[in-house]
Design a protein around this motif. Structure first.
Motif, PDB file in Angstrom:
ATOM      1  N   ILE A 123      64.225  22.823  96.377  1.00  0.00           N
ATOM      2  CA  ILE A 123      64.016  21.431  95.886  1.00  0.00           C
ATOM      3  C   ILE A 123      62.462  21.890  95.126  1.00  0.00           C
ATOM      4  N   VAL A 124      61.573  22.517  95.851  1.00  0.00           N
ATOM      5  CA  VAL A 124      60.432  22.988  95.106  1.00  0.00           C
ATOM      6  C   VAL A 124      60.658  23.483  93.966  1.00  0.00           C
ATOM      7  N   THR A 125      61.432  24.712  93.895  1.00  0.00           N
ATOM      8  CA  THR A 125      61.625  25.415  92.702  1.00  0.00           C
ATOM      9  C   THR A 125      62.089  24.670  91.553  1.00  0.00           C
ATOM     10  N   ARG A 126      63.044  23.709  91.873  1.00  0.00           N
ATOM     11  CA  ARG A 126      63.749  22.857  90.992  1.00  0.00           C
ATOM     12  C   ARG A 126      62.778  21.930  90.126  1.00  0.00           C
ATOM     13  N   ARG A 127      61.841  21.454  90.973  1.00  0.00           N
ATOM     14  CA  ARG A 127      60.814  20.305  90.463  1.00  0.00           C
ATOM     15  C   ARG A 127      59.852  21.165  89.464  1.00  0.00           C
ATOM     16  N   ARG A 128      59.349  22.408  90.018  1.00  0.00           N
ATOM     17  CA  ARG A 128      58.512  23.373  89.260  1.00  0.00           C
ATOM     18  C   ARG A 128      59.275  23.550  87.839  1.00  0.00           C
ATOM     19  N   ARG A 129      60.441  23.878  87.756  1.00  0.00           N
ATOM     20  CA  ARG A 129      61.076  24.547  86.812  1.00  0.00           C
ATOM     21  C   ARG A 129      60.997  22.837  85.849  1.00  0.00           C
ATOM     22  N   ARG A 130      61.493  21.715  86.303  1.00  0.00           N
ATOM     23  CA  ARG A 130      61.281  20.477  85.603  1.00  0.00           C
ATOM     24  C   ARG A 130      60.389  20.204  85.034  1.00  0.00           C
ATOM     25  N   PHE A 131      59.136  20.412  85.791  1.00  0.00           N
ATOM     26  CA  PHE A 131      57.560  19.888  85.293  1.00  0.00           C
ATOM     27  C   PHE A 131      57.238  21.164  84.278  1.00  0.00           C
ATOM     28  N   ALA A 132      57.899  22.377  84.239  1.00  0.00           N
ATOM     29  CA  ALA A 132      57.381  23.267  83.330  1.00  0.00           C
ATOM     30  C   ALA A 132      58.054  23.073  82.108  1.00  0.00           C
ATOM     31  N   GLY A 133      59.306  22.598  82.228  1.00  0.00           N
ATOM     32  CA  GLY A 133      60.185  22.167  80.779  1.00  0.00           C
ATOM     33  C   GLY A 133      59.475  20.954  80.344  1.00  0.00           C
ATOM     34  N   VAL A 134      58.901  19.757  80.829  1.00  0.00           N
ATOM     35  CA  VAL A 134      58.300  18.620  80.510  1.00  0.00           C
ATOM     36  C   VAL A 134      56.991  19.190  79.852  1.00  0.00           C
ATOM     37  N   TYR A 135      55.957  20.241  80.343  1.00  0.00           N
ATOM     38  CA  TYR A 135      54.908  20.487  79.816  1.00  0.00           C
ATOM     39  C   TYR A 135      54.974  21.312  78.564  1.00  0.00           C
ATOM     40  N   LEU A 136      56.202  22.251  78.574  1.00  0.00           N
ATOM     41  CA  LEU A 136      56.509  22.885  77.403  1.00  0.00           C
ATOM     42  C   LEU A 136      57.060  22.159  76.434  1.00  0.00           C
ATOM     43  N   GLY A 137      57.837  20.698  76.656  1.00  0.00           N
ATOM     44  CA  GLY A 137      57.869  20.149  75.389  1.00  0.00           C
ATOM     45  C   GLY A 137      56.696  19.224  74.970  1.00  0.00           C
ATOM     46  N   TYR A 138      55.681  18.891  75.772  1.00  0.00           N
ATOM     47  CA  TYR A 138      54.284  18.335  75.463  1.00  0.00           C
ATOM     48  C   TYR A 138      53.722  19.460  74.395  1.00  0.00           C
ATOM     49  N   LEU A 139      53.784  20.783  74.882  1.00  0.00           N
ATOM     50  CA  LEU A 139      53.269  21.632  74.114  1.00  0.00           C
ATOM     51  C   LEU A 139      53.636  21.733  72.597  1.00  0.00           C
ATOM     52  N   ILE A 140      54.881  21.680  72.839  1.00  0.00           N
ATOM     53  CA  ILE A 140      55.725  21.937  71.285  1.00  0.00           C
ATOM     54  C   ILE A 140      55.451  20.646  70.406  1.00  0.00           C
ATOM     55  N   ALA A 141      55.454  19.745  71.119  1.00  0.00           N
ATOM     56  CA  ALA A 141      55.134  18.300  70.262  1.00  0.00           C
ATOM     57  C   ALA A 141      53.860  18.515  69.853  1.00  0.00           C
ATOM     58  N   ALA A 142      52.871  18.733  70.705  1.00  0.00           N
ATOM     59  CA  ALA A 142      51.351  18.960  70.168  1.00  0.00           C
ATOM     60  C   ALA A 142      51.153  19.968  69.233  1.00  0.00           C
ATOM     61  N   LEU A 143      51.879  21.125  69.241  1.00  0.00           N
ATOM     62  CA  LEU A 143      51.621  22.065  67.929  1.00  0.00           C
ATOM     63  C   LEU A 143      52.501  21.699  66.750  1.00  0.00           C
ATOM     64  N   ILE A 144      53.339  20.712  66.644  1.00  0.00           N
ATOM     65  CA  ILE A 144      54.019  20.353  65.503  1.00  0.00           C
ATOM     66  C   ILE A 144      53.332  19.103  64.943  1.00  0.00           C
ATOM     67  N   PHE A 145      52.537  18.326  65.820  1.00  0.00           N
ATOM     68  CA  PHE A 145      51.705  17.146  65.107  1.00  0.00           C
ATOM     69  C   PHE A 145      50.271  17.724  64.781  1.00  0.00           C
ATOM     70  N   SER A 146      49.651  18.589  65.686  1.00  0.00           N
ATOM     71  CA  SER A 146      48.515  18.936  65.432  1.00  0.00           C
ATOM     72  C   SER A 146      48.224  20.258  64.408  1.00  0.00           C
ATOM     73  N   GLY A 147      49.440  21.020  64.504  1.00  0.00           N
ATOM     74  CA  GLY A 147      49.272  22.165  63.666  1.00  0.00           C
ATOM     75  C   GLY A 147      48.921  22.089  62.415  1.00  0.00           C
ATOM     76  N   PRO A 148      49.505  21.219  61.470  1.00  0.00           N
ATOM     77  CA  PRO A 148      48.815  20.861  60.146  1.00  0.00           C
ATOM     78  C   PRO A 148      47.541  20.601  60.092  1.00  0.00           C
ATOM     79  N   VAL A 149      47.108  19.814  61.066  1.00  0.00           N
ATOM     80  CA  VAL A 149      45.692  19.138  61.072  1.00  0.00           C
ATOM     81  C   VAL A 149      44.792  20.242  61.179  1.00  0.00           C
ATOM     82  N   LEU A 150      45.133  21.166  62.189  1.00  0.00           N
ATOM     83  CA  LEU A 150      44.128  22.076  62.331  1.00  0.00           C
ATOM     84  C   LEU A 150      44.331  23.400  61.370  1.00  0.00           C
TER      85      LEU A 150
END
Length: 279
Positions: free
Chosen positions: A5-32
């Motif tokens: 259960i702990v492993t599944r939760r960690r993978r789920r949170f890792a996927g969520v934060y990876l999605g946040y990172l990709i979204a941040a790069l898409i939106f902030s990349g052109p500005v940077l």
């Protein structure tokens, strides 16, 4: 709690934060990339786009102020965007209140049609009006015309951003104020407006940003004394050659006021929510 259960939760949170990172790069990349290119030589931008070893320079910014009266055009942009935002808020807040309390959804939809229509539909009538009233040769009239034209952008935005906030206010609060002898204006000013401060903050921020960045009306209607920043940035693009470094520097400066306003608006949002809470 099992290890699986702990492993599944960690993978789920890792996927969520990876999605946040990709979204941040898409939106902030052109500005940077814009800010980075603003400090690079034009030959480096066109020749080696991602060369991080290329030297940085302030030359683009110095040339910008040497070539144009940039502070003058910043003032023009503040007059147009600030005036249209203030006028949109002054007219839009009472309009949204009336639409909600009188249940005039049809009137609200008519204002939305103006926002949905492409801006080019308004250019020719506004240009004919500008010529007839002598706005091209009169700076004050030209500013007034540009502010009025930008109301096509800011007024529907203010109305439709504020309507949900007015709908959340209980009618019983106004009825209690009416029993205390408050007029309609007193109820609106002293009871309703403090409760919609978060909506006012959002309306001001978005209206200013939309008006600040709008290009078409100023291109068609402004004279040499009322040109705002977006039209000036257009001068860096030519048929034979383009000054990409100057364009990036101009774009960076143009985006700065909107960025600062957004940062300060977050504080007003929190303050409005805590100050206008229904107890």
């Amino acid at each position: 709690m099992s290890t699986d259960i702990v492993t599944r939760r960690r993978r789920r949170f890792a996927g969520v934060y990876l999605g946040y990172l990709i979204a941040a790069l898409i939106f902030s990349g052109p500005v940077l990339f814009m800010w980075w290119s603003a400090f690079r030589h034009n030959v480096d931008i066109t020749g080696s786009i991602f060369d991080i070893t290329a030297p940085l320079t302030f030359e683009n910014f110095t040339n910008l102020f040497d070539r144009f009266a940039f502070l003058y055009y910043i003032r023009n942009s503040f007059i147009i965007a600030g005036g249209s935002t203030l006028a949109g808020l002054v007219l839009g807040a009472p309009a949204a209140y009336v639409i909600v309390r009188r249940k005039m959804a049809g009137l609200g939809f008519l204002t939305l049609l103006a926002r949905m229509a492409p801006g080019v539909l308004f250019v020719l009538p506004l240009f004919i009006l500008s010529v007839n009233i002598g706005a091209p040769s009169n700076t004050a009239l030209n500013f007034a015309l540009l502010i009025s034209a930008h109301l096509i952008i800011t007024l529907p935005l203010c109305i439709w951003l504020l309507v949900p906030f007015f709908e959340d206010i209980p009618v019983s609060l106004e009825e209690a104020a009416m029993l205390d002898g408050c007029s309609v204006w007193d109820r609106f000013r002293a009871v309703v407006l403090p409760l919609v401060l978060p909506g006012l903050s959002v309306a001001v921020t978005l209206s200013f940003i939309f008006s600040w960045n709008y290009f078409l009306f100023a291109l068609a209607l402004a004279n040499n004394d009322t040109l705002p920043l977006p039209v000036i940035a257009f001068n860096f693009i030519g048929q034979g050659a383009s000054d990409y470094g100057g364009l990036m520097a101009a774009s960076a400066l143009i985006s700065l006021p909107a960025l600062i306003l957004t940062i300060f608006a977050q504080r007003w949002l929190v303050r409005g929510i805590t100050g206008g809470a229904v107890k």
